[in-house]
Design an enzyme around this catalytic site. Structure first.
Site, PDB file in Angstrom:
ATOM      1  N   ASP A   1     -59.603 -29.172 -39.053  1.00 24.61           N
ATOM      2  CA  ASP A   1     -58.229 -29.620 -38.884  1.00 24.61           C
ATOM      3  C   ASP A   1     -57.323 -28.443 -38.576  1.00 24.61           C
ATOM      4  OD1 ASP A   1     -56.276 -31.496 -38.853  1.00 24.61           O
ATOM      5  OD2 ASP A   1     -56.167 -31.777 -41.025  1.00 24.61           O
TER       6      ASP A   1
ATOM      7  N   ARG B   1     -61.138 -40.473 -48.461  1.00 27.42           N
ATOM      8  CA  ARG B   1     -60.430 -41.708 -48.138  1.00 27.42           C
ATOM      9  C   ARG B   1     -61.272 -42.885 -48.612  1.00 27.42           C
ATOM     10  NH1 ARG B   1     -58.502 -40.165 -41.946  1.00 27.42           N
ATOM     11  NH2 ARG B   1     -57.538 -38.189 -42.551  1.00 27.42           N
TER      12      ARG B   1
ATOM     13  N   LYS C   1     -50.797 -39.170 -27.879  1.00 26.29           N
ATOM     14  CA  LYS C   1     -51.986 -38.375 -28.208  1.00 26.29           C
ATOM     15  C   LYS C   1     -52.995 -38.376 -27.071  1.00 26.29           C
ATOM     16  CE  LYS C   1     -54.487 -42.217 -30.292  1.00 26.29           C
ATOM     17  NZ  LYS C   1     -55.427 -42.652 -31.304  1.00 26.29           N
TER      18      LYS C   1
ATOM     19  N   GLN D   1     -62.671 -32.114 -42.240  1.00 29.43           N
ATOM     20  CA  GLN D   1     -62.127 -32.077 -40.883  1.00 29.43           C
ATOM     21  C   GLN D   1     -62.017 -30.638 -40.400  1.00 29.43           C
ATOM     22  OE1 GLN D   1     -58.426 -34.149 -42.009  1.00 29.43           O
ATOM     23  NE2 GLN D   1     -58.969 -35.657 -40.448  1.00 29.43           N
TER      24      GLN D   1
ATOM     25  N   CYS E   1     -52.315 -32.303 -43.560  1.00 29.15           N
ATOM     26  CA  CYS E   1     -51.050 -31.942 -42.902  1.00 29.15           C
ATOM     27  C   CYS E   1     -49.958 -31.428 -43.845  1.00 29.15           C
ATOM     28  CB  CYS E   1     -50.479 -33.081 -42.069  1.00 29.15           C
ATOM     29  SG  CYS E   1     -51.600 -34.389 -41.680  1.00 29.15           S
TER      30      CYS E   1
ATOM     31  N   HIS F   1     -53.033 -27.572 -37.473  1.00 30.88           N
ATOM     32  CA  HIS F   1     -51.688 -28.018 -37.137  1.00 30.88           C
ATOM     33  C   HIS F   1     -50.991 -26.891 -36.411  1.00 30.88           C
ATOM     34  CE1 HIS F   1     -52.946 -30.794 -40.277  1.00 30.88           C
ATOM     35  NE2 HIS F   1     -52.248 -31.669 -39.583  1.00 30.88           N
TER      36      HIS F   1
ATOM     37  N   HIS G   1     -51.137 -32.220 -34.371  1.00 31.23           N
ATOM     38  CA  HIS G   1     -52.322 -32.335 -35.229  1.00 31.23           C
ATOM     39  C   HIS G   1     -53.506 -32.330 -34.289  1.00 31.23           C
ATOM     40  CE1 HIS G   1     -50.021 -34.554 -38.490  1.00 31.23           C
ATOM     41  NE2 HIS G   1     -49.290 -34.859 -37.436  1.00 31.23           N
TER      42      HIS G   1
END
Length: 644
Positions: free
Chosen positions: A379, A359, A465, A377, A330, A381, A511
């Site tokens: 991912d 992680r 979410k 990911q 992000c 945004h 996200h």
RNA sequence: GCCCCGGUAGCUCAGCUCGGUUAGAGCGCCGCCUUGGUAAGGCGGAGGUCGCGGGUUCGAAUCCCGCCCGGGGCUCCA
């Protein structure tokens, strides 16, 4: 008149003053629902009752009762063999049941489990009546204290009710709401599955209990079928199948736990998935970006993650400055946005990255590809104005559905997590923001025609979410996509745009990761298909298989034609018998085999064998290509082009 | 992170209780023979730091301790 309905649909007239059990055919039900309330079959019918429905193993309540009584039988068996064991709790679960015991530090050996199972069978043969008894709470406390059942006493002391129920079967008594089966002999086929450990009430500061898992069924056949299904699920375990098919490996003793190396065939599939994702996202108005794998730790201090996320980050120091490996993408996407002043005309801005993150997950939670320490990911945004929020959510859900269907998933479950309106002070952002955002999420789902469940109070402090779960080919549910609104980061990073009236406003940030992580999705896909990937994903889509070495020349020509048509194909080397080589390719799960022998060399055709369907007969090579081209291609490239 | 169980050939596993020949099997791999028609042809061979480190012992895959890694759970999953 009281109607009593049997599981087979027949209806009787119930007699007042008699138990349900006495009025139905022997062993025709397990438990009953009286005006919507579950009761034991030994329950006496009285005046004022309207309907009685007898339930059998085909109903969820019937199964739960069956397994619940089975757990009591388990506990009774353990108490007989290990009188010093202290009882914890023993519920029915989704599949089967368990019971927790405090053994004072020791644990059950496999031999113990066998003895427990035998003793359970004995209790079933004894066919003990299971009797409900109600007593005052104080009296119950006295009873369980006298038996030394300290955990039961603890539970009782925290209860609000004045009157509690206990169930007795033979010498065994347990605190329990019920309902239960009328006799232990109702349990016909049972199996103690395994033992594990668990903390009393799930809290690691509490004593360790030994948890014994079991399953039971009304017939031996059902038990056998269940055990076979379990074996099936075990056999399609991606941690076994993946290395077997030479797709990936996780040599943790050499590289550390939770890390994946992708072998050529796995990498092929991954590349097909990633190329597909990138094409589709570009088509759907996303921009592709890249960001570094490390950055100053300070970046995550700004985002506010560092405080409570630090233990999960890989942190290191260079020349006196603390760096970290990125645990999320992000902040980088925010920096792309903030590289210049943005106008409302540029919004929504959608930034997509196949972002690899690391992680430091606690060692106990790692699980093959499904929970790894390094993963990528899909991912994105999205930076949007409040006005366009709902439209954006709708588009994300639409894209999500398109992706899931493309990968062969048809069934979804949608949850929306909202705030707890009673405690607005715990959340970031104004009440107005939350209400508008939550209704935007719901509105988008309704417009899409989805059913969804609202999980009140489940939202993160920074925004509501949507979670999407999918159901795989053997009925398991997987949490996959999340679409998360964020009121927090835009404020922390001061992410703004200039609106039509010239004023500066803060964006709303979405996200979203739709597959979640490529690794995890790959693992799920592998189990979903049990390694038999659809043609467009198969690492080797077709194999040319000469019957004998003298057919190799023609086989190479065929291979070249396939390769130039863009098909992932290879060539069998013609060593060993044909039958053996076909078996090898079947085990490798190659979807299409093209067999070339004397007949094919002669005629210029190929003999097509489709995995799972066997020999499809011979056809002209060009005809074969025409027939299968579409299926070889990713969904977005079929039918000439275009996603839609 | 915590509890329990496990780690022997590339893979699946036997041997470990009760310490003692040269640590075995099947599959896979390599070689030779076989030239074949839709899921296992035959013969031979190579392949092991018994997870790592330490201890006990004349002697350890086997017994003891520590560590690493895995599995099943608990907890966690912003």
């Amino acid at each position: 008149m009281v109607k009593l309905r049997l599981p087979d649909g027949r209806e009787l007239e119930a007699k007042i003053g008699e138990s349900i059990l006495e009025q139905i055919p022997p062993e025709s039900g397990l438990v009953a629902k009286v005006d919507g309330r579950l009761v034991d079959l030994t329950w006496i019918v009285h005046e004022g009752v309207e309907t009685i429905e007898v339930l059998d193993f085909n109903s969820p309540e019937g199964r739960e009762t069956y397994w619940h009584t089975s757990s009591h039988i388990l506990a009774q068996a353990v108490k007989r063999l290990f009188p010093e064991a202290k009882l914890g709790i023993g519920p029915a679960i989704e599949e089967g049941f368990f019971y927790d015991f405090d053994l004072g530090g020791r644990s059950f050996s496999p031999e113990d489990l066998e003895r427990i199972e035998e003793e359970m069978r004995r209790i079933v043969r004894e066919n003990l009546p299971v009797v409900r008894e109600e007593m005052g709470r104080e009296e119950a406390i006295k009873l369980f204290r006298s038996m030394g059942e300290v955990y039961k006493v603890e539970l009782l002391e925290e209860m609000d009710e004045d009157v509690v129920s206990v169930y007795r079967q033979g010498e065994f008594v347990d605190l329990c709401r019920g309902p239960h089966l009328p006799y232990t002999g109702y349990v016909k086929a049972l199996k103690v599955l395994h033992a594990s450990s668990a903390y009393w009430r799930g809290d690691e500061r509490n004593p360790v209990m030994q948890r014994v898992y079991g399953i039971s069924f009304p017939t031996e056949e059902e038990l056998k079928r269940y055990l076979k299904m379990r074996e099936e699920a075990r056999k399609r375990d991606h941690r076994i199948v993946g290395p077997q098919l030479d797709l990936f490996s996780m040599p943790s003793e050499l590289i550390g736990p939770g890390l994946v190396i992708w072998h050529p065939k796995g990498a092929r599939i991954r590349r097909v998935i990633e190329d597909f994702l990138v094409r589709v996202h570009l088509k759907w108005g996303y921009e592709l970006v890249y960001s570094p794998h490390i950055a100053y730790t300070n970046l995550w201090r700004t985002s506010g993650h560092l405080n409570y996320y630090r233990d999960f980050m890989y942190v290191f120091e260079k020349e006196g400055i603390e760096h970290a490996v990125k645990p999320m993408n992000c902040p980088f996407h925010i920096l792309v946005y903030k590289s210049k002043r943005r106008s409302y005309r540029e919004l929504p801005m959608r930034l997509f990255e196949l972002g690899t993150v690391y992680r430091y997950e606690r060692s106990g939670v790692l699980h093959g590809l499904l929970r790894a320490r390094g993963f990528t990911q899909d991912d994105a945004h999205i930076f949007t104005t409040p006005e366009k929020l709902e439209e954006e959510i709708f588009r994300v859900i639409e894209l999500d559905e398109y992706l899931m269907r493309s990968f062969g998933f048809e069934e979804f479950k949608v949850e929306i997590s909202t705030w707890d309106p009673r405690r607005p002070e715990e959340y970031m952002g104004s009440e107005e923001d939350w209400i508008r955002a939550q209704s935007a999420l719901e509105e988008a789902l309704r417009n899409k025609g989805y059913e969804y469940e609202v999980m009140e109070g489940e939202a993160a402090f920074y925004g509501p979410k949507i979670d999407v779960k999918l159901v795989d080919s053997i009925g398991r549910e997987w949490q996959l996509s999340t679409i998360q609104l964020d009121f927090n980061l835009p404020k922390r990073f001061n992410v703004t745009y200039v609106d039509a009236d010239g004023s500066e406003k803060t964006v709303i940030m979405i996200h979203r990761a739709l597959l979640g992580s490529i690794e995890r999705f790959f693992g799920i896909l592998l189990e979903h298909y049990a390694g038999n990937f659809p043609l467009w994903l198969a690492p080797v889509q077709a194999r040319v298989l000469p019957v004998a070495e003298r057919h190799l020349d023609r086989a190479r020509e065929v291979l070249d034609r396939l390769l130039s048509a863009g098909i992932r194909a290879d060539l069998d080397d013609a060593r060993g018998t044909l039958g053996y080589r076909i078996r090898e390719s079947e085990l490798e799960k190659v979807p299409i085999l093209l067999v070339i022998g004397d007949r094919e060399v002669e005629s210029g055709k190929v003999a097509v064998r489709r995995k799972g369907k066997g020999n499809l007969g011979s056809m002209d090579l060009e005809e074969f290509l025409r027939e299968f081209t579409e299926e070889f291609l990713p969904p977005d490239l079929r039918g000439g082009s275009s996603t839609f």
